[in-house]
Write an enzyme that holds these catalytic residues in place. Structure first.
Site, PDB file in Angstrom:
ATOM      1  N   ASP B 129       0.825  -1.211   0.000  1.00 61.37           N
ATOM      2  CA  ASP B 129       0.000   0.000   0.000  1.00 61.37           C
ATOM      3  C   ASP B 129       0.857   1.258   0.000  1.00 61.37           C
ATOM      4  O   ASP B 129       0.538   2.247  -0.642  1.00 61.37           O
ATOM      5  CB  ASP B 129      -0.937   0.008   1.217  1.00 61.37           C
ATOM      6  CG  ASP B 129      -2.034  -1.039   1.054  1.00 61.37           C
ATOM      7  OD1 ASP B 129      -2.248  -1.478  -0.108  1.00 61.37           O
ATOM      8  OD2 ASP B 129      -2.650  -1.431   2.064  1.00 61.37           O
ATOM      9  N   CYS B 130       1.976   1.217   0.752  1.00 56.95           N
ATOM     10  CA  CYS B 130       2.818   2.419   0.805  1.00 56.95           C
ATOM     11  C   CYS B 130       3.861   2.462  -0.306  1.00 56.95           C
ATOM     12  O   CYS B 130       4.402   3.516  -0.610  1.00 56.95           O
ATOM     13  CB  CYS B 130       3.462   2.548   2.185  1.00 56.95           C
ATOM     14  SG  CYS B 130       4.083   1.012   2.851  1.00 56.95           S
ATOM     15  N   TYR B 131       4.182   1.306  -0.914  1.00 59.37           N
ATOM     16  CA  TYR B 131       5.160   1.248  -2.010  1.00 59.37           C
ATOM     17  C   TYR B 131       4.536   0.515  -3.195  1.00 59.37           C
ATOM     18  O   TYR B 131       4.770  -0.678  -3.389  1.00 59.37           O
ATOM     19  CB  TYR B 131       6.431   0.517  -1.563  1.00 59.37           C
ATOM     20  CG  TYR B 131       7.259   1.262  -0.545  1.00 59.37           C
ATOM     21  CD1 TYR B 131       8.005   2.375  -0.930  1.00 59.37           C
ATOM     22  CD2 TYR B 131       7.310   0.854   0.786  1.00 59.37           C
ATOM     23  CE1 TYR B 131       8.777   3.057  -0.004  1.00 59.37           C
ATOM     24  CE2 TYR B 131       8.070   1.537   1.711  1.00 59.37           C
ATOM     25  CZ  TYR B 131       8.815   2.639   1.320  1.00 59.37           C
ATOM     26  OH  TYR B 131       9.578   3.313   2.232  1.00 59.37           O
TER      27      TYR B 131
END
Ligand code: SF4
Ligand code: SF4
Lengths: 135, 388
Positions: B129-131
């Site tokens: 989700d963050c990368y």
């Protein structure tokens, strides 16, 4: 008649035997020793030029190999890219005729082409890969 | 009369310090004696330039947009370690190219970076989700990345063994090409110029010692891997064969490719020639005597590398003075001797470091922790289970 330049590497037990004389006598091969580094009890190397009928040269080469001599075709020349040389000396490890030398106090590599028997072994031995051969 | 590092630094700042290279110091001590030398000399500079396989570089590549937590990374087709957060990588010097095999590897990546060359970066990831990014293909160079520092786990071996070959075939090793029938003997130490041979009990070299690494100022980060101080020593304390090691760190952006060179050992693989210099403060007569060591007082053993076993027995003990003579007798025959590390470059590094100190731009540091002076090596045993 054909000519062929070869580098012969003799194991210590073979160095003392009259190998070259046999080539001339038994195989009718004209043998010209161009350069040699041979000493009793040591691995020896020789640059020779054989002159004879191709079949006789092949027979002579087989005879040498059966004796345990390593037979290799000679190269024409070697080139060293001096600018990239770090003077490590790793190439001198395989140069039995001492064409490549590194000595105190300078510890700079020196190549004496007069002594070179054109075996080409220094090419693989240089970790910087700056020695090349011309065939 | 004893001196402190602080006093020596004061003299360096005033341009008054007397600095000699290790080979100059050997001559000086032999002529004038250690007591006199300890009064006159403030610092001795050492140097070494040899293939050091246990070397590598940490690099932070910077973040792409959208960002990526890189999982597998290649530079010029050489796999590098990426299991450190999102964009930190470690280039191991002996890593080999997926496409060119032994002809190109981690050592070449490090040299090419120092030469300012662009490297092709390829990476893949498991998106999160963050990368969210899955793949990337781009180019990097030493300027485009954030931090780039060499962090070498094992460098500057305090002495090393010699290699020969008793078999009937040519051997291709990290000690060079070994001719059959004990045809040659290779060695890889700068001998009397080498850092740890001039401070055999690590009195002045410790964690935090400022050094020359690849043309940049760097530091001793820790004792190196396989650091083995408890070994046979001469009466003057010099290890006979491999002893201590150093783990070193320095900024690649300040280095020069003159002092870091990629190497390919035929049929062995890729390595890296690393240039190292360590300054040794002459605190007292004992340090003067240690740094006065000569090649005729440093010994090592010759091993037959055709026996690829941990328990092989040494064939002969030799001094570096004998090795430098060009040949040694082994198994009743004369074998040629050849160095693998560059003694000319070792001297050059000692001279560069001497000039840095003389000009006042390089001050000495007090180590913040000593290197272990006792200890030997564990081995890797084959076990059936994780106990015992
Ligand atoms: S080719 Fe190289 S190793 Fe062979 S003799 Fe000439 S310099 Fe020496
Ligand atoms: S091995 Fe290569 S780099 Fe080393 S001294 Fe010989 S030519 Fe120079």
């Amino acid at each position: 008649m054909a000519k062929r330049r070869l580098v012969l590497t003799f194991p210590p037990e073979v160095v003392e035997r009259p190998v070259v004389a046999t080539l001339v006598k038994e195989f009718d091969v004209l043998t010209n020793i161009l350069r040699a580094q041979v000493q009793e009890g040591e691995v020896g190397r020789m640059l020779v030029e054989l002159e004879a009928e191709p079949s006789a040269i092949r027979a002579a080469m087989r005879y040498l190999e059966e004796l345990g001599v390593i037979v290799e075709d000679a190269i024409k020349d070697i080139d060293m890219n001096d600018e990239l040389c770090i003077d490590c000396g790793a190439c001198t490890a395989v140069c039995l005729p001492r064409a490549l030398k590194i000595e105190p106090p300078e510890w700079k590599i020196e190549l004496d082409k007069e002594r070179c028997i054109l075996c080409g072994f220094c090419v693989d031995a240089c970790p910087l890969k700056i020695i090349s051969v011309r065939f | 009369m004893a001196k402190t590092i602080e006093e020596i630094n004061e003299r360096i700042k005033k341009g008054e310090a007397v600095v000699l290279t290790a080979d100059e110091m050997t001559r000086f001590v032999r002529e004038e004696g250690a007591a006199q030398a300890s009064k006159k000399v403030d610092v001795v500079t050492t140097g070494t330039f040899g293939p050091m396989c246990s070397s590598g570089a940490f690099i932070n590549l910077g973040h792409s947009d959208p960002p990526m937590k890189m999982h597998r990374v290649w530079l010029n087709d050489v796999p590098v370690c990426a299991d450190l957060a999102a964009v930190d990588i470690y280039i191991g010097a002996t890593a080999l190219s997926d496409t060119e095999g032994m002809n190109y590897g981690g050592g070449h990546l490090i040299e090419d970076l120092l030469k300012g060359k662009w490297l092709r970066l390829k990476a893949s990831a498991i998106p999160t989700d963050c990368y969210p990014r899955r793949e990337i293909q781009t180019y990097i160079n030493l300027e485009s990345v954030n931090e780039a520092f060499l962090f070498n786990p094992r460098n500057a071996y305090q002495n090393y063994v010699c290699a020969t070959n008793g078999s009937d075939r040519t051997l291709y090793t990290y000690m060079g090409v070994l001719i059959p029938g004990y045809g040659n003997v290779t060695y890889s130490s700068a001998g009397a110029l080498s850092p740890l041979l001039n401070d055999p009990y690590y009195r002045t070299i410790g964690v935090g010692t400022r050094v020359f690494l690849g043309g940049a100022p760097g530091y001793v980060a820790w004792h190196g891997t396989q650091h083995r101080p408890s070994v046979e020593r001469t009466p003057r304390g010099v290890p006979v064969g491999p002893g201590g090691t150093l783990s070193l760190i320095a900024d690649m952006k300040k280095m020069s490719h003159e002092f870091i060179r990629a190497a390919r050992f035929h049929r062995y693989g890729v390595s890296l020639y690393v240039g190292i210099g360590v300054p040794i403060p002459i605190l007292d007569e004992e340090m003067a005597s240690f740094t006065g060591v000569g090649d005729d007082e440093i010994y090592t053993y010759i091993y037959d590398y055709s026996e690829p076993t941990r328990s092989r027995k040494p064939l002969k003990k030799v001094s570096y003075a004998e090795l430098h003579s060009g040949n040694v007798e082994i198994m009743g025959k004369k074998a040629i001797t050849a160095p693998i590390s560059s003694i000319r470059m070792a001297k050059r590094i000692a001279q560069v470091l001497r000039d840095w100190i003389k000009s006042g731009e390089f001050l000495l540091t007090e180590p913040v922790q000593k290197l272990p002076t006792e200890g030997t090596l564990n081995t890797l045993e084959i076990r059936d289970r994780g106990e015992g």
